[in-house]
Design an enzyme around this catalytic site. Structure first.
Site, PDB file in Angstrom:
ATOM      1  CG  ASP A   1      -2.054   0.941   1.123  1.00 30.67           C
ATOM      2  OD1 ASP A   1      -2.304   1.448   0.011  1.00 30.67           O
ATOM      3  OD2 ASP A   1      -2.707   1.193   2.150  1.00 30.67           O
TER       4      ASP A   1
ATOM      5  CG  HIS B   1       0.463   1.405  -9.368  1.00 29.33           C
ATOM      6  ND1 HIS B   1       0.227   1.225  -8.027  1.00 29.33           N
ATOM      7  CD2 HIS B   1      -0.684   1.928  -9.873  1.00 29.33           C
ATOM      8  CE1 HIS B   1      -1.002   1.604  -7.741  1.00 29.33           C
ATOM      9  NE2 HIS B   1      -1.579   2.042  -8.841  1.00 29.33           N
TER      10      HIS B   1
ATOM     11  CG  LEU C   1       9.500 -17.372  -2.192  1.00 34.46           C
ATOM     12  CD1 LEU C   1       9.181 -17.272  -0.703  1.00 34.46           C
ATOM     13  CD2 LEU C   1       9.988 -16.017  -2.689  1.00 34.46           C
TER      14      LEU C   1
HETATM   15  C1  FPP Z   1      -1.954  -0.064  -3.461  1.00 32.52           C
HETATM   16  O1  FPP Z   1      -1.461   1.255  -3.352  1.00 32.52           O
HETATM   17  C2  FPP Z   1      -1.329  -0.729  -4.596  1.00 32.52           C
HETATM   18  C3  FPP Z   1      -1.994  -1.292  -5.630  1.00 32.52           C
HETATM   19  C4  FPP Z   1      -3.451  -1.329  -5.746  1.00 32.52           C
HETATM   20  C5  FPP Z   1      -1.259  -1.901  -6.754  1.00 32.52           C
HETATM   21  C6  FPP Z   1      -0.090  -2.738  -6.340  1.00 32.52           C
HETATM   22  C7  FPP Z   1       0.703  -3.028  -7.516  1.00 32.52           C
HETATM   23  C8  FPP Z   1       2.041  -3.007  -7.567  1.00 32.52           C
HETATM   24  C9  FPP Z   1       2.925  -2.757  -6.407  1.00 32.52           C
HETATM   25  C10 FPP Z   1       2.720  -3.297  -8.834  1.00 32.52           C
HETATM   26  C11 FPP Z   1       3.225  -4.697  -8.795  1.00 32.52           C
HETATM   27  C12 FPP Z   1       3.044  -5.248 -10.087  1.00 32.52           C
HETATM   28  C13 FPP Z   1       3.401  -6.478 -10.372  1.00 32.52           C
HETATM   29  C14 FPP Z   1       3.113  -6.973 -11.708  1.00 32.52           C
HETATM   30  C15 FPP Z   1       4.059  -7.366  -9.399  1.00 32.52           C
HETATM   31  P1  FPP Z   1      -2.450   2.458  -3.613  1.00 32.52           P
HETATM   32  O2  FPP Z   1      -2.456   2.743  -5.071  1.00 32.52           O
HETATM   33  O3  FPP Z   1      -3.791   2.141  -3.049  1.00 32.52           O
HETATM   34  O4  FPP Z   1      -1.752   3.617  -2.826  1.00 32.52           O
HETATM   35  P2  FPP Z   1      -2.474   4.825  -2.085  1.00 32.52           P
HETATM   36  O5  FPP Z   1      -3.247   4.225  -0.938  1.00 32.52           O
HETATM   37  O6  FPP Z   1      -1.337   5.667  -1.622  1.00 32.52           O
HETATM   38  O7  FPP Z   1      -3.349   5.508  -3.077  1.00 32.52           O
END
Ligand code: FPP
Length: 247
Positions: free
Chosen positions: A27, A44, A137
């Site tokens: 997050d 992301h 893993l």
């Molecule tokens: C939450 O942060 C994150 C997500 C919904 C997307 C997670 C995806 C990645 C880390 C990319 C990984 C990709 C692969 C293919 C492994 P948020 O966007 O809700 O953050 P915020 O709460 O600050 O808005």
């Protein structure tokens, strides 16, 4: 963005004190990007790099199962621009890791992958199949995943068995439910790590986290480092887990 080459790393605690299964709620990507005046997709991309580092590190220190919340059943409400950006990252990632299969990670997609574009769904299935014999893993990528949705899915499968006369309702046990989850056969989560200052589970592996320990930190996921993971693991090693029993 794929996987770093395997190297031997001494874990921050004795190997027997490591959690078997760690879950990561990745997050804070959006806030990380906003702080830099950049679009959410930028966060992301950075979050994906953190994922790569943390996944490789988990393998190197001897953690056996690591789950990552990549895309929830609730994330479909995000803008098309953001969703397309995540698709792009997924495609790139699923292609890149194909050249890292010799490094010991088995990937399992947890969630209903058929909701993704057909080419992504096919790449996911191929990666699961191609990495199925790896044992260093197990990486569980929760994609289009929601804990309640998973329980509904499990209940439907069990109901179908009852309807077909293959199972009696009184023979349904907790194990029956667990056996019909996407994570059937995978040990429960021992430690959940949620960065970004939010103190909630957000529908992440709700059945599997019933007895998990929780570790929260204000660091945003793109800034989360292997040293931060070490701190969480040291904290976990100091907890007394009783699973409802007495000391
Ligand atoms: C939450 O942060 C994150 C997500 C919904 C997307 C997670 C995806 C990645 C880390 C990319 C990984 C990709 C692969 C293919 C492994 P948020 O966007 O809700 O953050 P915020 O709460 O600050 O808005």
């Amino acid at each position: 963005m794929a996987l770093f080459a395997k190297k031997e790393v001494t874990p921050p605690v004795a190997p027997e004190q490591l959690p078997v299964h760690v879950g990561f709620i990745m997050d804070g990507n959006g806030r990380w990007a906003k702080k830099r005046g950049m679009p959410r997709g930028f966060g992301h991309i950075a979050g994906g790099k953190t994922y790569q580092k943390i996944l490789s590190y988990c393998r190197d220190i001897g953690i056996k199962y690591a789950s990552f919340y990549v895309f929830s059943t609730e994330n479909w409400s995000r803008s098309q621009e953001e969703i397309q950006g995540i698709y792009k990252l997924m495609r790139q990632y699923l292609d890149d890791v194909q050249s890292h299969l010799a490094e010991g990670v088995r990937w399992i997609i947890v969630g209903d992958k058929t909701a993704f574009p057909a080419d992504i769904c096919e790449r996911m299935k191929k990666l699961e199949e191609d990495s199925k014999d790896n044992t260093e893993l197990v990486a569980l990528m929760c994609c289009n995943y929601g804990g309640r949705n998973e329980l509904m899915h499990s209940a439907r499968e069990i109901a179908a068995l009852v309807k077909a006369g293959k199972l009696e309702p009184e023979d349904i046990t907790e194990q029956t439910l667990a056996d019909h989850l996407y994570t059937a056969g995978i040990p429960d989560v021992d430690l959940v790590i949620r960065p970004s200052g939010e103190l909630r589970l957000s529908n992440f592996l709700i059945w599997q986290c019933a007895y998990a320990e929780y570790y929260f930190t204000n660091i945003l996921w793109p800034d989360f480092t292997t040293e931060d993971l070490d701190k969480a693991l040291i904290d976990y090693a100091g907890r007394g887990r009783r699973f409802g029993g007495a000391e």
